[in-house]
Design an enzyme around this catalytic site. Structure first.
Site, PDB file in Angstrom:
ATOM      1  N   TYR A 196      -0.015 -19.493  11.450  1.00 34.50           N
ATOM      2  CA  TYR A 196      -0.894 -20.656  11.326  1.00 34.50           C
ATOM      3  C   TYR A 196      -2.170 -20.378  10.529  1.00 34.50           C
ATOM      4  CZ  TYR A 196       1.779 -23.798  14.317  1.00 34.50           C
ATOM      5  OH  TYR A 196       2.751 -24.631  14.826  1.00 34.50           O
ATOM      6  N   LYS A 209       9.944 -10.810  18.852  1.00 36.82           N
ATOM      7  CA  LYS A 209      11.115 -10.512  18.014  1.00 36.82           C
ATOM      8  C   LYS A 209      10.930  -9.091  17.477  1.00 36.82           C
ATOM      9  CE  LYS A 209      15.004 -11.907  16.098  1.00 36.82           C
ATOM     10  NZ  LYS A 209      16.215 -12.318  16.847  1.00 36.82           N
ATOM     11  N   ASP A 212      14.868 -15.723  20.631  1.00 33.81           N
ATOM     12  CA  ASP A 212      16.157 -16.443  20.635  1.00 33.81           C
ATOM     13  C   ASP A 212      16.782 -16.402  22.029  1.00 33.81           C
ATOM     14  OD1 ASP A 212      16.431 -13.695  20.229  1.00 33.81           O
ATOM     15  OD2 ASP A 212      18.143 -13.865  18.873  1.00 33.81           O
ATOM     16  N   ASP A 244       4.798 -22.600  19.572  1.00 32.47           N
ATOM     17  CA  ASP A 244       4.970 -24.003  19.174  1.00 32.47           C
ATOM     18  C   ASP A 244       6.399 -24.458  19.484  1.00 32.47           C
ATOM     19  OD1 ASP A 244       4.394 -26.475  17.887  1.00 32.47           O
ATOM     20  OD2 ASP A 244       5.433 -25.743  16.100  1.00 32.47           O
ATOM     21  N   ASP A 257       8.076 -26.971  22.977  1.00 29.14           N
ATOM     22  CA  ASP A 257       8.834 -28.229  22.865  1.00 29.14           C
ATOM     23  C   ASP A 257      10.150 -28.116  23.637  1.00 29.14           C
ATOM     24  OD1 ASP A 257       6.895 -29.403  21.148  1.00 29.14           O
ATOM     25  OD2 ASP A 257       8.470 -30.432  20.013  1.00 29.14           O
TER      26      ASP A 257
HETATM   27  C1  IPM Z   1       1.467 -28.745  18.589  1.00 37.00           C
HETATM   28  C2  IPM Z   1       1.734 -29.489  17.308  1.00 37.00           C
HETATM   29  C3  IPM Z   1       0.839 -28.920  16.226  1.00 37.00           C
HETATM   30  C4  IPM Z   1       1.143 -27.441  16.079  1.00 37.00           C
HETATM   31  C5  IPM Z   1       0.961 -29.663  14.876  1.00 37.00           C
HETATM   32  C6  IPM Z   1       0.693 -31.148  15.026  1.00 37.00           C
HETATM   33  C7  IPM Z   1       0.081 -29.075  13.816  1.00 37.00           C
HETATM   34  O1  IPM Z   1       3.081 -29.402  16.971  1.00 37.00           O
HETATM   35  O2  IPM Z   1       0.347 -28.838  19.094  1.00 37.00           O
HETATM   36  O3  IPM Z   1       2.378 -28.097  19.111  1.00 37.00           O
HETATM   37  O4  IPM Z   1       2.055 -27.071  15.342  1.00 37.00           O
HETATM   38  O5  IPM Z   1       0.460 -26.653  16.725  1.00 37.00           O
HETATM   39 MN    MN Z   2       4.283 -28.393  18.432  1.00 33.41          MN
END
Ligand code: IPM
Ligand code: MN
Length: 349
Positions: free
Chosen positions: A137, A188, A221, A245, A249
């Site tokens: 990042y 990893k 993974d 990140d 999710d």
């Molecule tokens: C998150 C989002 C952000 C990230 C994006 C919107 C830049 O996906 O907070 O997880 O990648 O950190």
């Molecule tokens: Mn995200």
């Protein structure tokens, strides 16, 4: 009576709608637990960018640095070039305010249906500690021969000893406070032999300071596989920015969806920012169908961080209880509107 000052940044898409419900719940908690939260709204986001060209101004930043915390909705606008608002508002805030930890609890509340049908609440109770300032990042890299057939694009992951160590130490300290006291390093090491060598060495060294915390390691993974097949393996998980990140999710899906996925960008000695994982939810804006529980859960994390731990716990419990009564946590499938879900949480607080 204790009092706090917070910034409220609704932002774009469904951000303002979910944040409004979180504010409603904070107000209920203030009345119930006897503290005050002074709230200042900031018009930061896509609309202002499109009319003035400004994303985050120096004066926004100066003001935000004076707040005790930030309650954040989401940024991203269909008429803005993708990435601008995310980079120049969200990522810049994380960086400028040194919010070097991204904390994302993954919990399956009783009554909530996970897409993994045989999971039970006791199987899913983990916290992912995502490094929030470095790795891929940092925006470091280059193009060579851009646009040609011999083009090369390099995107670098930067990992500093200081950045890794403070993140790993935060994770150990958190693990020590939890009943299971278990910390997994998710990386990893078999392929990314520079970055994860540093992470592994740092993890092992810092771990010596925490004899009560048991440790484990999972390649990212394999961690994805286990988060689905057997999430009970995990208690606290520490990982870098990019892997964090992605796996958060996945974690959100496991716990029933983005509708309940809360998060916090933490500067443990500065201004932290509390933000649902879900984003702007294009298409649901203004429909009253978005689930505010993720934002309300983030507000619970904020109250706890501000020292209002009883209120934070009460709001978190209320979020869990309401989640269990909804037929689905997905936008448009909750059987009630955004503000009705907020009212349900208020009633329980
Ligand atoms: C998150 C989002 C952000 C990230 C994006 C919107 C830049 O996906 O907070 O997880 O990648 O950190
Ligand atoms: Mn995200």
């Amino acid at each position: 009576m204790s009092s706090h000052r917070i910034a409220v940044i609704g932002g774009d898409g469904t951000g303002p709608e979910v944040v409004a419900e979180a504010v409603k719940v904070i107000e209920a908690a203030e009345a119930r637990f006897g503290f005050t939260v002074d709230k200042t709204s900031y018009e930061i986001g896509g609309e202002r960018y499109l009319s003035t060209g400004e994303t985050l101004t120096d004066s926004d930043l100066e003001q935000l640095k004076e707040e005790d915390a930030i309650l954040f909705g989401a940024v991203g606008h269909p008429d803005a070039k993708p990435g601008i608002l995310e980079q120049e508002i969200l990522l810049r805030l994380r960086r400028e305010l040194s919010q070097y930890i991204n904390l994302r609890p993954i919990k399956l509340y009783p009554g909530v249906r996970s897409p993994i049908s045989d999971l039970k609440p006791e199987d899913v109770d983990m916290v992912i500690v995502r490094e929030n300032s470095e790795g891929l990042y940092v925006g470091k890299g280059e193009f060579t021969d851009k646009g040609s057939q011999s083009e090369v694009a390099v995107q670098e992951s930067v990992n500093t000893r200081h950045g890794v160590e403070r993140c790993v130490r935060f994770a150990f300290e958190l693990a020590e406070t939890r009943p299971r006291k278990h910390l997994t390093l998710c990386g990893k090491t078999n392929v990314l032999t520079y970055a994860w060598d540093l992470w592994q060495r740092t993890f092992d060294e810092v771990g010596k300071e925490f004899p009560d915390v048991s440790t484990g390691y999972a390649h990212v993974d394999a961690a994805c596989l286990w988060m689905v097949e057997d999430p009970s393996r995990f208690d606290v998980v520490v990982t870098d920015n990019m892997f964090g990140d992605i796996i958060t999710d996945l974690g959100a899906a496991v716990q029933g969806g983005l509708g309940i996925a809360s998060g916090a960008n933490m500067n443990p000695s500065g201004v932290s920012m509390f933000e649902p994982i879900g984003g702007t939810a294009p298409g649901f804006e203004g429909t009253g169908k978005i689930n505010p529980l993720a934002s309300i859960g983030s507000a619970a994390m904020m109250l706890t961080a501000l020292g209002e731990t009883a209120a934070g716990q009460a709001v978190e419990d209320a979020v869990g209880a309401v989640a269990g009564t909804l037929p689905s946590l997905r936008a448009g499938e909750m059987g009630m509107s955004t503000s009705e879900v907020g009212d349900q949480v208020v009633a329980r607080v």
